[in-house]
Design a protein around this motif. Structure first.
Motif, mmCIF file in Angstrom:
data_model
loop_
_atom_site.group_PDB
_atom_site.id
_atom_site.type_symbol
_atom_site.label_atom_id
_atom_site.label_comp_id
_atom_site.label_asym_id
_atom_site.label_seq_id
_atom_site.Cartn_x
_atom_site.Cartn_y
_atom_site.Cartn_z
ATOM 1 N N TYR A 111 0.856 -1.189 0.000
ATOM 2 C CA TYR A 111 0.000 0.000 0.000
ATOM 3 C C TYR A 111 0.891 1.237 0.000
ATOM 4 C CZ TYR A 111 -3.662 -3.261 1.468
ATOM 5 O OH TYR A 111 -4.542 -4.315 1.547
ATOM 6 N N PRO A 112 1.185 1.804 -1.157
ATOM 7 C CA PRO A 112 2.090 2.958 -1.232
ATOM 8 C C PRO A 112 1.604 4.116 -0.372
ATOM 9 C CG PRO A 112 1.609 2.102 -3.426
ATOM 10 C CD PRO A 112 0.694 1.393 -2.477
ATOM 11 N N ASP A 113 2.545 4.916 0.083
ATOM 12 C CA ASP A 113 2.198 6.060 0.924
ATOM 13 C C ASP A 113 1.280 7.044 0.207
ATOM 14 O OD1 ASP A 113 3.776 4.979 2.886
ATOM 15 O OD2 ASP A 113 5.529 6.202 2.414
ATOM 16 N N SER A 114 1.306 7.018 -1.129
ATOM 17 C CA SER A 114 0.472 7.942 -1.901
ATOM 18 C C SER A 114 -1.001 7.541 -1.906
ATOM 19 C CB SER A 114 0.970 8.018 -3.349
ATOM 20 O OG SER A 114 0.959 6.722 -3.943
ATOM 21 N N ALA A 115 -1.290 6.265 -1.559
ATOM 22 C CA ALA A 115 -2.687 5.801 -1.541
ATOM 23 C C ALA A 115 -3.421 6.424 -0.364
ATOM 24 C CB ALA A 115 -2.732 4.284 -1.444
ATOM 25 N N SER A 116 -4.688 6.748 -0.581
ATOM 26 C CA SER A 116 -5.498 7.324 0.495
ATOM 27 C C SER A 116 -6.880 6.701 0.474
ATOM 28 C CB SER A 116 -5.608 8.842 0.337
ATOM 29 O OG SER A 116 -6.453 9.168 -0.747
ATOM 30 N N ASP A 117 -7.607 6.911 1.563
ATOM 31 C CA ASP A 117 -8.965 6.371 1.648
ATOM 32 C C ASP A 117 -9.886 6.980 0.601
ATOM 33 O OD1 ASP A 117 -8.779 4.507 3.845
ATOM 34 O OD2 ASP A 117 -8.478 6.232 5.146
ATOM 35 N N ALA A 118 -9.569 8.184 0.157
ATOM 36 C CA ALA A 118 -10.380 8.827 -0.883
ATOM 37 C C ALA A 118 -10.310 8.068 -2.198
ATOM 38 C CB ALA A 118 -9.927 10.270 -1.083
ATOM 39 N N ASP A 119 -9.232 7.282 -2.380
ATOM 40 C CA ASP A 119 -9.066 6.520 -3.621
ATOM 41 C C ASP A 119 -9.787 5.178 -3.582
ATOM 42 O OD1 ASP A 119 -7.297 8.522 -4.528
ATOM 43 O OD2 ASP A 119 -5.621 7.538 -3.501
ATOM 44 N N LEU A 120 -10.260 4.793 -2.402
ATOM 45 C CA LEU A 120 -10.842 3.467 -2.232
ATOM 46 C C LEU A 120 -12.349 3.560 -2.041
ATOM 47 C CD1 LEU A 120 -8.205 2.032 0.265
ATOM 48 C CD2 LEU A 120 -8.269 1.739 -2.211
ATOM 49 N N PRO A 121 -13.109 2.623 -2.618
ATOM 50 C CA PRO A 121 -14.564 2.640 -2.422
ATOM 51 C C PRO A 121 -14.927 2.245 -1.004
ATOM 52 C CG PRO A 121 -13.896 0.660 -3.614
ATOM 53 C CD PRO A 121 -12.674 1.514 -3.489
#
Length: 240
Positions: free
Chosen positions: A177-187
């Protein structure tokens, strides 16, 4: 320190595990001595808590800040209609104690955050993360890594799920899970929905990984992700 012997009642309770080749008394003693923290008593945490309590984990910690709601009950099967409005940690504790009074419980009716994760996890040997947001998952993973604890991690969405293990010496949480990933990107579950039995499949796999790590049997999913497509009834695996 010598292992505490199993009582006659425990010997009867765990009879099917005690006769299991490669598991036996040493595996059961390892479970009895284990201290496991389950973060999240929801869809994934429910089967984890049920099967680890049933298997005889000696000390089971349960951390969840939420309360039981009606919309939980289709998939969070350790909670009941009578428990609506009750703390999930307390509700999960009632279930585990009723299933197996031999298990010692530690209930944490609080969110796990970057500020308190290491303190909460310091008294445990193994952590299991069944939460549904990256902020909490990162806090749990960072604390586990800092304490040198193995971490069983699962995730579900709609009809699909996955499970993996982060352990000392293995790939880190950020490798998957890259540091750039955020909850806003996930359903979110609220927006896209989820089928209840999926959480049972993934949560049960998480419990199995925990038992493997505790007892030393089998090959844990370290550096591997096991995925499940419930619509196609297919498992797959990839390394990271």
């Amino acid at each position: 320190m010598a292992s505490e012997p199993l009582s006659p009642a425990e010997t009867r309770r765990y009879a099917r595990q005690l006769v299991l080749k490669g598991f036996g008394g040493s595996g059961q003693q390892a479970l009895k001595a284990a201290r496991v923290l389950v973060v999240g008593a929801g869809g994934l945490g429910s089967p984890v808590i049920a099967y680890l309590a049933g298997a005889g984990v000696g000390r089971l910690g349960i951390a969840d800040p939420d309360s039981v709601s009606l919309s939980n009950l289709a998939r969070q099967v350790i909670h009941t209609n009578a428990g609506i409005g009750q703390s999930k940690a307390a509700s999960a504790g009632h279930f585990a104690q009723a299933l197996n009074p031999e298990v010692r419980l530690a209930l944490h009716d609080a969110a796990v955050t970057a500020d308190n994760a290491a303190r909460l996890m310091a008294d445990y040997d193994l952590v299991i993360d069944g939460t549904d947001n990256l902020v909490t998952r990162r806090a749990v993973a960072a604390a586990a890594a800092g304490l040198g604890l193995p971490l069983v991690s699962g995730a579900v969405s709609m009809f699909d799920g996955q499970v993996t293990v982060f352990a000392p010496g293995g790939p880190s949480f950020s490798a998957l899970y890259p540091d750039s990933a955020s909850d806003a990107d996930l359903p979110s579950c609220e927006a896209t929905g989820i089928v209840g039995p999926l959480t049972g499949v993934i949560g049960t796999l998480m419990a199995m990984e925990a038992i493997k790590l505790i007892t030393g049997i089998g090959e844990p999913l370290i550096g591997r992700v096991l995925t499940y497509d419930s619509q196609g009834a297919r498992f797959a695996e990839f390394a990271f």
